[in-house]
Design a protein around this motif. Structure first.
Motif, PDB file in Angstrom:
ATOM      1  N   ALA B   9       0.795  -1.167  -0.290  1.00  0.00           N
ATOM      2  CA  ALA B   9      -0.170   0.122   0.168  1.00  0.00           C
ATOM      3  C   ALA B   9       0.847   1.382   0.132  1.00  0.00           C
ATOM      4  O   ALA B   9       2.086   1.339  -0.034  1.00  0.00           O
ATOM      5  CB  ALA B   9      -0.962  -0.117   1.551  1.00  0.00           C
ATOM      6  N   ALA B  10       0.240   2.227  -0.197  1.00  0.00           N
ATOM      7  CA  ALA B  10       0.901   3.574  -0.084  1.00  0.00           C
ATOM      8  C   ALA B  10       0.983   3.894   1.424  1.00  0.00           C
ATOM      9  O   ALA B  10       0.488   3.457   2.378  1.00  0.00           O
ATOM     10  CB  ALA B  10       0.139   4.713  -0.675  1.00  0.00           C
ATOM     11  N   PRO B  11       2.024   4.804   1.727  1.00  0.00           N
ATOM     12  CA  PRO B  11       2.554   4.891   3.150  1.00  0.00           C
ATOM     13  C   PRO B  11       1.493   5.159   4.148  1.00  0.00           C
ATOM     14  O   PRO B  11       1.169   4.871   5.258  1.00  0.00           O
ATOM     15  CB  PRO B  11       3.119   6.289   2.986  1.00  0.00           C
ATOM     16  CG  PRO B  11       3.834   6.337   1.750  1.00  0.00           C
ATOM     17  CD  PRO B  11       2.948   5.763   0.925  1.00  0.00           C
ATOM     18  N   SER B  12       0.217   6.087   3.709  1.00  0.00           N
ATOM     19  CA  SER B  12      -0.924   6.406   4.826  1.00  0.00           C
ATOM     20  C   SER B  12      -1.876   5.287   4.487  1.00  0.00           C
ATOM     21  O   SER B  12      -3.018   5.170   5.314  1.00  0.00           O
ATOM     22  CB  SER B  12      -1.366   7.798   4.628  1.00  0.00           C
ATOM     23  OG  SER B  12      -1.994   7.770   3.125  1.00  0.00           O
ATOM     24  N   ASP B  13      -1.991   4.396   3.567  1.00  0.00           N
ATOM     25  CA  ASP B  13      -3.187   3.315   3.295  1.00  0.00           C
ATOM     26  C   ASP B  13      -3.262   2.246   4.801  1.00  0.00           C
ATOM     27  O   ASP B  13      -2.166   1.996   5.181  1.00  0.00           O
ATOM     28  CB  ASP B  13      -2.786   2.769   2.210  1.00  0.00           C
ATOM     29  CG  ASP B  13      -3.336   3.253   1.020  1.00  0.00           C
ATOM     30  OD1 ASP B  13      -3.704   4.547   1.357  1.00  0.00           O
ATOM     31  OD2 ASP B  13      -3.172   2.700  -0.412  1.00  0.00           O
ATOM     32  N   VAL B  14      -4.303   1.997   4.698  1.00  0.00           N
ATOM     33  CA  VAL B  14      -4.575   0.786   5.801  1.00  0.00           C
ATOM     34  C   VAL B  14      -4.663  -0.396   5.199  1.00  0.00           C
ATOM     35  O   VAL B  14      -5.652  -0.424   4.521  1.00  0.00           O
ATOM     36  CB  VAL B  14      -5.547   1.321   6.818  1.00  0.00           C
ATOM     37  CG1 VAL B  14      -5.736  -0.059   7.934  1.00  0.00           C
ATOM     38  CG2 VAL B  14      -5.236   2.453   7.881  1.00  0.00           C
TER      39      VAL B  14
END
Lengths: 301, 284
Positions: B9-14
């Motif tokens: 995922a992207a850095p802020s994705d959960v």
């Protein structure tokens, strides 16, 4: 009515781990709730039926055992949590689920950010490719972006000490060189959440020290880290919490010093000082063989 | 261009990890986001494949060429299979063989791609769908080399490029869909039923006879012929011949049905890979 209330209490609202009380509570990086994993089972032989009926591939089969049994914990962003436990206690299973290699049988985990897993050596290596080609490839598999891989490549080469063999296929590497390169690639992942296994610290003593040093560095860079280790010193130095697993269950979760004490005393049953008894067996045998314990004490005394 | 994020995922994705794995849309989105992995897997096996071979990538062309010569001898000269019109048997058969080779690689190589890369499946996570897709890409590179070779062969027989050749894109797209569908479906199925691996070589041979690779589809008439023309590979090969050699185009209705069948196969393949993915490491 009452039944409904109990349902809610038992599933959704059950407290999972003591929350840190701080001025500003950092958001959770890892949140694990009632995670369970069942392995094995003879299967029912009804695989075609299962497939046609659209049964989920991960539904439990009869027989088998729970490698992970109702495990819950949280790790705040930037937290470093150690995981300790005997062989077969579920440490690796937990890491494999969090890195999505395998799915849980029950429960749920939430991970914020990219996950980098340093669990196995040389996961993405191909024997026919050269050292440099393998850095590029396994870096991508392990979750590096193109830009990160380009940036890290020199550091990796430098760390692995294989400059002269960069364009040699890795099948001609010595085991030591191979392991060094593999650790170096893994240790330069820049993901937000890192899953480490200290078993990766390999090679001769000097390189092992270098690996441990790098692991400490990774833990100190503000990233969220979950680390499996059997080295008490490393855990006490790097972790701000410790999870002790025993037979797939959480036996302890909290302060690392208290956790290591607990682990030595109640799980390993070691004598004070962390050593086995004179006969190479744990100093205190389990309750089941209490009489043997009495006998051994008598002999020692 | 923003960097392509790999392996998650992207850095802020959960990322939510649950027993059944992600739903269809997040699953597809992740596969798309990490598409560079498929390219790297393909490049890796291309690089590794011809190391320590003397002929190198020449094997990609030599195999269908040699097969063509053999079939020419048996079916063209000895048995006198008609090609329709004045089309020389070598170009007729080579067209079929290049296309068929792609499909047969999808059936054999790509279907084993996950099983034979167990070291990835059990040690590191990335969307598993990239493994059969990478195999397909390798097969597509070979097919492209074969098509170049075909153009040369056509020139040898005085058949020159013309506008009609653009129609080849249709059959090629259908070939990709059919190959991908078969590869995805089988690559997941073989993890549960290793029997599939034993059945495949035989099945591939039978299927080759059931497609107009070395004979024209016209030779199968009547009701059986209609059923026969529902096979997407019949549409692919006859369509490609119509575009390149000017033979009669396949009938519209059975061809349309075969396209729907191929799309259905692709859908089933994607679905089975997604459904099997959470258990793959345990099945291998």
């Amino acid at each position: 009515m009452t039944l409904h209330m109990f349902d809610r209490l038992s599933v959704a609202d059950r407290p999972v781990a003591p929350l840190r009380v701080a001025a500003s509570v950092p958001p959770l990086a890892v949140e694990v709730r009632h995670l369970s994993k069942r392995y094995g089972g003879g299967g029912r032989g009804g695989m075609i039926y299962d497939l046609l009926a659209g049964r989920r591939a991960s539904a439990p089969e009869p027989g088998g055992f729970w490698a992970l049994d109702d495990v819950s914990f949280t790790v705040p962003q930037g937290g470093v949590m150690g995981i300790i436990g005997r062989n077969g206690s579920g440490k690796t299973t937990l890491m494999r689920i969090l890195s999505r290699i395998t799915a849980p049988t029950k429960g749920e985990a939430r991970v914020r950010g990219r996950v980098g897993a340093l669990l196995e050596i040389g996961s993405g290596f191909h024997p026919e490719l050269t050292g440099r080609e393998n850095i590029d490839f396994s870096g991508a598999i392990l979750g590096m972006t193109q830009a990160e891989a380009r940036e890290a490549v020199d550091a990796i080469i430098d760390f692995a000490e294989i400059t002269d063999f960069l364009n040699t296929p890795v099948k001609h590497y010595s085991i030591g060189m191979y392991m060094r390169l593999a650790f170096a690639v893994s240790a330069h992942i820049r993901n937000e959440v890192l899953l480490l296994d200290e078993i990766l610290a390999v090679g001769d003593e000097r390189f092992q020290d270098k690996c441990r040093h790098r692991i400490k560095q990774l833990c100190g860079e503000g990233r969220t880290v979950l680390i499996i280790s059997h080295t008490s010193a490393l855990l006490e130095e790097t972790c701000d919490s410790l999870l002790v697993l025993d037979k797939g269950k959480v036996a302890f979760h909290g302060d690392p010093y208290a956790g290591i004490d607990f682990y030595h005393r109640d799980i390993l049953r070691l004598a004070p000082g962390g050593r086995l008894g004179a006969d190479g067996r744990p100093y205190r045998a389990s309750i089941k063989v209490g009489r043997v314990r009495g006998w051994r004490r008598a002999r020692q005394g | 261009m923003s960097p392509v994020v790999l392996g998650g995922a992207a850095p802020s994705d959960v990322t939510v990890i649950i027993p059944g794995g992600p739903g269809p849309l997040p699953w597809l989105a992740e596969a798309w986001r990490t598409r560079r992995i498929a390219l790297m897997l393909a490049r890796r096996s291309l690089k590794a494949r011809y190391r320590q071979t003397w002929l190198g990538a020449g094997w990609a062309i030599l195999q269908p060429l040699l097969l063509m010569v053999v079939y020419w001898g048996i079916f063209g000269r000895l048995l006198g299979v008609p090609t329709g019109g004045d089309i020389p048997y070598p170009v007729f058969a080579f067209t079929g063989l290049v296309l068929w080779q792609f499909f047969s690689r999808a059936l054999t190589d790509a279907s084993a791609s996950i099983l034979h890369q167990a070291h990835f499946v059990t040690k590191v996570y990335f969307p598993r769908v990239h493994m059969p897709l990478a195999s397909l890409m390798v097969a597509a590179v070979d097919a492209a080399a074969g098509l170049v070779c075909l153009v040369v062969l056509l020139a040898v027989f005085q058949i020159w490029p013309q506008a009609r050749w653009l129609l080849l894109l249709g059959p090629l797209a259908l070939l990709l869909v059919t190959g991908a569908g078969a590869a995805l479906f089988l690559s997941a199925l073989v993890l549960r039923f290793r029997d599939v691996g034993h059945l495949l070589p035989l099945t591939t041979q039978v299927l080759m006879v059931a497609a107009p690779v070395i004979y024209p589809a016209r030779m199968i008439p009547g009701a059986l012929g209609t059923l026969y023309r529902l096979n997407p590979m019949v549409t692919v090969i006859e369509g490609a011949r119509a575009a390149l050699l000017g033979t009669p185009a396949p009938d519209a209705l059975p061809a349309a049905v075969s396209v729907v069948l191929a799309l259905g196969l692709l859908f089933l393949g994607l679905r089975l890979v997604r459904r099997t993915e959470p258990a793959m490491a345990d099945l291998i």
